[in-house]
Design a protein around this motif. Structure first.
Motif, PDB file in Angstrom:
ATOM      1  N   ASP A   1       8.098  -2.168   2.791  1.00 12.16           N
ATOM      2  CA  ASP A   1       6.857  -1.415   2.937  1.00 12.16           C
ATOM      3  C   ASP A   1       7.104  -0.009   2.408  1.00 12.16           C
ATOM      4  OD1 ASP A   1       4.625   0.032   3.721  1.00 12.16           O
ATOM      5  OD2 ASP A   1       4.439  -0.992   5.653  1.00 12.16           O
ATOM      6  N   MET A   2       6.561   0.268   1.223  1.00 11.20           N
ATOM      7  CA  MET A   2       6.861   1.539   0.550  1.00 11.20           C
ATOM      8  C   MET A   2       6.409   2.744   1.357  1.00 11.20           C
ATOM      9  SD  MET A   2       8.453   0.351  -2.012  1.00 11.20           S
ATOM     10  CE  MET A   2       8.579   1.234  -3.566  1.00 11.20           C
ATOM     11  N   SER A   3       5.388   2.563   2.194  1.00 12.25           N
ATOM     12  CA  SER A   3       4.894   3.685   2.993  1.00 12.25           C
ATOM     13  C   SER A   3       5.881   4.095   4.084  1.00 12.25           C
ATOM     14  CB  SER A   3       3.545   3.329   3.613  1.00 12.25           C
ATOM     15  OG  SER A   3       3.690   2.300   4.585  1.00 12.25           O
ATOM     16  N   LEU A   4       6.845   3.225   4.389  1.00 16.65           N
ATOM     17  CA  LEU A   4       7.818   3.527   5.439  1.00 16.65           C
ATOM     18  C   LEU A   4       9.150   4.030   4.893  1.00 16.65           C
ATOM     19  CD1 LEU A   4       7.239   0.406   7.748  1.00 16.65           C
ATOM     20  CD2 LEU A   4       6.178   2.677   7.900  1.00 16.65           C
ATOM     21  N   LEU A   5       9.272   4.057   3.564  1.00 23.74           N
ATOM     22  CA  LEU A   5      10.537   4.450   2.942  1.00 23.74           C
ATOM     23  C   LEU A   5      10.498   5.894   2.466  1.00 23.74           C
ATOM     24  CD1 LEU A   5      11.264   1.282   0.754  1.00 23.74           C
ATOM     25  CD2 LEU A   5      12.004   1.748   3.096  1.00 23.74           C
TER      26      LEU A   5
ATOM     27  N   ILE B   1      14.382   1.011  -4.995  1.00 22.12           N
ATOM     28  CA  ILE B   1      13.724  -0.287  -5.100  1.00 22.12           C
ATOM     29  C   ILE B   1      13.107  -0.472  -6.484  1.00 22.12           C
ATOM     30  CG2 ILE B   1      11.795  -1.691  -4.270  1.00 22.12           C
ATOM     31  CD1 ILE B   1      14.129  -1.671  -2.342  1.00 22.12           C
ATOM     32  N   LEU B   2      12.361   0.528  -6.952  1.00 25.13           N
ATOM     33  CA  LEU B   2      11.663   0.404  -8.233  1.00 25.13           C
ATOM     34  C   LEU B   2      12.628   0.431  -9.414  1.00 25.13           C
ATOM     35  CD1 LEU B   2       8.553   2.691  -7.569  1.00 25.13           C
ATOM     36  CD2 LEU B   2       8.665   0.192  -7.503  1.00 25.13           C
TER      37      LEU B   2
END
Length: 213
Positions: free
Chosen positions: A4-8, A16-17
């Protein structure tokens, strides 16, 4: 595994990307500040976006809480040159990654040979197999000091030994020997492992399917 990108954190999202979207072409950008100070730096958030007009896009991230020199220069002048990187230029390209002060000329630092551009003020790197002179079409602020530059390619220089047929615009792409960016702080990829898959044509594909059904 889901992320969940909003939590990283920003660094975690980057990992990740950048570890997944590979290989990435490298835009080795030369630019000039408003005061005429030369700059060279590589960016791998880069690709072609269209051909009418010929369009490229580069993602520029901040450094130490401020715009990188390349971003500041392009936003100030609207001009830049994208030089593509082969293996022979890899070490020099890597040196221009250095976090030098803004008044340092990375072209001199890396001992690069440059040549005048035809349509923009920044010089091109003469040893690069391909150089693309560009003018900014627009910029998009996607976050704090994070910017996407969209540019129009106004002139392309390709070394003569890589041009198969100038009239037909045939380029010996595999011989360019371009390198690409991979994951990690120093990961790169050679472009020697090449294979081809022909694009399907619907009339042929549909005809085969109908015959076999």
């Amino acid at each position: 595994m889901r992320f969940d990108m909003s939590l990283l954190s920003g660094q975690e999202r980057y990992k990740i990307l950048a570890s997944s979207i590979v290989p990435r072409p490298i835009a080795w950008i030369t630019s000039l500040s408003a005061d005429g100070i030369r700059n060279a730096a590589p960016f791998s958030f880069f690709n072609m976006m269209g051909n009418s007009p010929p369009t490229v896009a580069i993602g520029l991230m901040p450094q130490a809480g401020q715009l990188k020199d390349t971003a500041a220069n392009i936003l100030a002048t609207g001009e830049f040159v994208i030089n593509l990187v082969d293996e022979q230029n890899a070490q020099a390209m890597n040196l221009t990654c250095i976090d030098a002060p803004s008044d340092v000329d990375e072209i001199d630092l890396a001992g690069l040979s440059v040549a005048p551009s035809d349509t923009v003020a920044p010089p091109r790197i003469s040893t690069a197999p391909v150089s693309m002179e560009c003018r900014m079409l627009t910029s998009i602020a996607t976050g704090p000091l994070q910017t996407i530059i969209v540019g129009e390619v106004t002139m392309v220089h390709i070394r003569d030994d890589f041009v198969l047929d100038a009239g037909r615009c045939y380029i010996d792409t595999t011989r360019l020997g371009l390198i690409a960016r991979m994951h990690g702080s120093g990961g790169y990829l050679r472009s020697g492992d090449y294979f081809q898959i022909d694009r399907p044509v619907w009339k042929d594909y549909d005809g085969k399917n109908r015959k076999s059904s």
